[in-house]
Motif scaffolding. Structure first.
Motif, PDB file in Angstrom:
ATOM      1  N   VAL A  18       0.756  -0.997   0.041  1.00  0.00           N
ATOM      2  CA  VAL A  18      -0.063   0.099  -0.071  1.00  0.00           C
ATOM      3  C   VAL A  18       0.896   1.325  -0.082  1.00  0.00           C
ATOM      4  CG1 VAL A  18      -1.761   1.290   1.270  1.00  0.00           C
ATOM      5  CG2 VAL A  18      -1.935  -0.975   1.150  1.00  0.00           C
ATOM      6  N   LYS A  19       1.602   1.103   1.055  1.00  0.00           N
ATOM      7  CA  LYS A  19       2.547   2.455   0.904  1.00  0.00           C
ATOM      8  C   LYS A  19       3.872   2.121   1.926  1.00  0.00           C
ATOM      9  CE  LYS A  19      -0.075   4.403   5.073  1.00  0.00           C
ATOM     10  NZ  LYS A  19      -0.689   5.673   5.485  1.00  0.00           N
ATOM     11  N   ALA A  20       4.741   3.407   1.692  1.00  0.00           N
ATOM     12  CA  ALA A  20       5.875   3.073   2.773  1.00  0.00           C
ATOM     13  C   ALA A  20       5.853   4.168   3.547  1.00  0.00           C
ATOM     14  CB  ALA A  20       7.374   3.368   1.812  1.00  0.00           C
ATOM     15  N   VAL A  21       6.340   4.063   4.980  1.00  0.00           N
ATOM     16  CA  VAL A  21       6.068   5.038   5.955  1.00  0.00           C
ATOM     17  C   VAL A  21       7.629   5.344   6.527  1.00  0.00           C
ATOM     18  CG1 VAL A  21       4.906   5.741   8.014  1.00  0.00           C
ATOM     19  CG2 VAL A  21       3.993   4.285   6.541  1.00  0.00           C
ATOM     20  N   PRO A  22       8.401   6.198   5.804  1.00  0.00           N
ATOM     21  CA  PRO A  22       9.681   6.246   6.221  1.00  0.00           C
ATOM     22  C   PRO A  22      10.006   6.554   7.461  1.00  0.00           C
ATOM     23  CG  PRO A  22       9.094   7.262   3.917  1.00  0.00           C
ATOM     24  CD  PRO A  22       7.884   7.019   4.447  1.00  0.00           C
ATOM     25  N   VAL A  23       9.098   7.685   8.104  1.00  0.00           N
ATOM     26  CA  VAL A  23       9.376   8.266   9.368  1.00  0.00           C
ATOM     27  C   VAL A  23       9.577   7.141  10.560  1.00  0.00           C
ATOM     28  CG1 VAL A  23       7.113   8.505  10.273  1.00  0.00           C
ATOM     29  CG2 VAL A  23       8.749   9.857  11.182  1.00  0.00           C
ATOM     30  N   PHE A  24       8.653   5.825   9.945  1.00  0.00           N
ATOM     31  CA  PHE A  24       8.885   4.707  11.028  1.00  0.00           C
ATOM     32  C   PHE A  24       9.604   3.379  10.261  1.00  0.00           C
ATOM     33  CE2 PHE A  24       4.712   6.522  12.247  1.00  0.00           C
ATOM     34  CZ  PHE A  24       4.985   7.138  13.543  1.00  0.00           C
ATOM     35  N   GLN A  25      10.063   3.739   9.288  1.00  0.00           N
ATOM     36  CA  GLN A  25      10.978   2.692   8.601  1.00  0.00           C
ATOM     37  C   GLN A  25       9.898   1.436   8.300  1.00  0.00           C
ATOM     38  OE1 GLN A  25      14.668   2.516  10.904  1.00  0.00           O
ATOM     39  NE2 GLN A  25      15.241   4.150  10.187  1.00  0.00           N
ATOM     40  N   GLU A  26       8.836   1.428   7.876  1.00  0.00           N
ATOM     41  CA  GLU A  26       7.764   0.542   7.856  1.00  0.00           C
ATOM     42  C   GLU A  26       7.249   0.697   6.332  1.00  0.00           C
ATOM     43  OE1 GLU A  26       5.605  -0.107  12.204  1.00  0.00           O
ATOM     44  OE2 GLU A  26       4.844   1.430  10.738  1.00  0.00           O
ATOM     45  N   VAL A  27       6.620  -0.557   5.916  1.00  0.00           N
ATOM     46  CA  VAL A  27       6.032  -0.653   4.736  1.00  0.00           C
ATOM     47  C   VAL A  27       4.603  -1.121   5.041  1.00  0.00           C
ATOM     48  CG1 VAL A  27       7.759  -0.943   3.105  1.00  0.00           C
ATOM     49  CG2 VAL A  27       6.842  -2.913   4.163  1.00  0.00           C
ATOM     50  N   VAL A  28       3.438  -0.787   4.418  1.00  0.00           N
ATOM     51  CA  VAL A  28       2.192  -1.478   4.763  1.00  0.00           C
ATOM     52  C   VAL A  28       1.915  -2.066   3.710  1.00  0.00           C
ATOM     53  CG1 VAL A  28      -0.311  -0.329   5.378  1.00  0.00           C
ATOM     54  CG2 VAL A  28       1.656   0.830   6.255  1.00  0.00           C
ATOM     55  N   TYR A  29       1.022  -3.155   3.853  1.00  0.00           N
ATOM     56  CA  TYR A  29       0.561  -4.179   2.929  1.00  0.00           C
ATOM     57  C   TYR A  29      -1.056  -4.295   3.644  1.00  0.00           C
ATOM     58  CZ  TYR A  29       4.757  -5.448   0.478  1.00  0.00           C
ATOM     59  OH  TYR A  29       5.932  -5.351  -0.198  1.00  0.00           O
ATOM     60  N   GLU A  30      -1.816  -4.420   2.509  1.00  0.00           N
ATOM     61  CA  GLU A  30      -3.276  -4.892   2.958  1.00  0.00           C
ATOM     62  C   GLU A  30      -3.812  -5.917   2.089  1.00  0.00           C
ATOM     63  OE1 GLU A  30      -6.731  -2.305   1.053  1.00  0.00           O
ATOM     64  OE2 GLU A  30      -5.664  -1.352   2.636  1.00  0.00           O
ATOM     65  N   LEU A  31      -4.749  -6.696   2.700  1.00  0.00           N
ATOM     66  CA  LEU A  31      -5.372  -7.757   2.104  1.00  0.00           C
ATOM     67  C   LEU A  31      -6.857  -7.465   2.385  1.00  0.00           C
ATOM     68  CD1 LEU A  31      -5.496 -10.524   0.761  1.00  0.00           C
ATOM     69  CD2 LEU A  31      -5.603 -11.440   2.969  1.00  0.00           C
ATOM     70  N   ARG A  32      -7.800  -7.398   1.293  1.00  0.00           N
ATOM     71  CA  ARG A  32      -9.348  -7.460   1.435  1.00  0.00           C
ATOM     72  C   ARG A  32      -9.804  -9.059   1.455  1.00  0.00           C
ATOM     73  NH1 ARG A  32     -11.696  -2.886   1.929  1.00  0.00           N
ATOM     74  NH2 ARG A  32     -10.459  -0.944   1.115  1.00  0.00           N
ATOM     75  N   ALA A  33     -10.512  -9.298   2.183  1.00  0.00           N
ATOM     76  CA  ALA A  33     -11.030 -10.721   2.638  1.00  0.00           C
ATOM     77  C   ALA A  33     -11.749 -11.173   1.248  1.00  0.00           C
ATOM     78  CB  ALA A  33     -11.921 -10.784   3.808  1.00  0.00           C
ATOM     79  N   SER A  34     -12.322 -10.207   0.247  1.00  0.00           N
ATOM     80  CA  SER A  34     -13.064 -10.620  -0.777  1.00  0.00           C
ATOM     81  C   SER A  34     -12.293 -10.900  -1.942  1.00  0.00           C
ATOM     82  CB  SER A  34     -14.075  -9.589  -1.192  1.00  0.00           C
ATOM     83  OG  SER A  34     -13.161  -8.292  -1.419  1.00  0.00           O
ATOM     84  N   GLU A  35     -10.710 -10.509  -1.724  1.00  0.00           N
ATOM     85  CA  GLU A  35      -9.713 -10.738  -3.039  1.00  0.00           C
ATOM     86  C   GLU A  35      -9.535 -12.293  -2.927  1.00  0.00           C
ATOM     87  OE1 GLU A  35      -6.930  -7.909  -2.365  1.00  0.00           O
ATOM     88  OE2 GLU A  35      -7.921  -6.109  -3.155  1.00  0.00           O
ATOM     89  N   PRO A  36      -9.171 -12.827  -4.235  1.00  0.00           N
ATOM     90  CA  PRO A  36      -8.655 -13.988  -4.135  1.00  0.00           C
ATOM     91  C   PRO A  36      -7.333 -14.023  -3.571  1.00  0.00           C
ATOM     92  CG  PRO A  36      -9.075 -13.162  -6.366  1.00  0.00           C
ATOM     93  CD  PRO A  36      -9.471 -12.265  -5.496  1.00  0.00           C
ATOM     94  N   ARG A  37      -6.819 -15.281  -3.099  1.00  0.00           N
ATOM     95  CA  ARG A  37      -5.439 -15.572  -2.803  1.00  0.00           C
ATOM     96  C   ARG A  37      -4.761 -16.726  -3.487  1.00  0.00           C
ATOM     97  NH1 ARG A  37      -7.906 -13.789   1.912  1.00  0.00           N
ATOM     98  NH2 ARG A  37      -8.833 -15.568   2.918  1.00  0.00           N
TER      99      ARG A  37
END
Length: 120
Positions: A101-120
């Motif tokens: 989804v995005k990078a958050v440089p201030v926390f040195q993190e990356v954000v990932y997301e999964l919607r339950a309706s999306e096929p895996r």
């Protein structure tokens, strides 16, 4: 190790407003009363013992927790915040179908997301 999911009430309200007009397929979740407070969960996993890592334990724990959250709590979206240098964790969440989804440089993190309706 541990696996956790956190629900933030203010985030639930924002998600409700954003999805009010969207079509959803949540046939697995029958308890509509739980929906407003458990729609979005921030999920995390940690395997502390180095000898237990890379054996599929984290993947199975996440899979089981997500199944439970979808079925019993009507969770529709999972968010993972991962330290940007943690390549094994990023790979794990990508294997489970999470999308960057995005990078958050201030926390040195990356954000990932999964919607339950999306096929895996």
């Amino acid at each position: 190790g541990d696996v956790n999911i956190f629900y933030n009430p203010s985030e639930q309200d924002e998600e409700q407003e954003a999805d009010d007009t969207a079509a959803k397929d949540i046939s697995a979740c029958t308890d509509k009363e739980k929906r407003p407070t458990h729609r979005v969960g921030e999920i995390e996993v940690m395997i502390a013992e180095k000898s237990a890592r890379r054996k599929g334990i984290a993947k199975e724990a996440l899979r089981l927790l997500m199944e439970y959250a979808q079925r019993e709590l009507c969770t529709e979206r999972f968010v993972a915040k991962i330290k940007e240098h943690n390549a094994p964790s990023i790979a794990l969440f990508e294997q489970l179908g999470y999308k960057f989804v995005k990078a958050v440089p201030v926390f040195q993190e990356v954000v990932y997301e999964l919607r339950a309706s999306e096929p895996r």
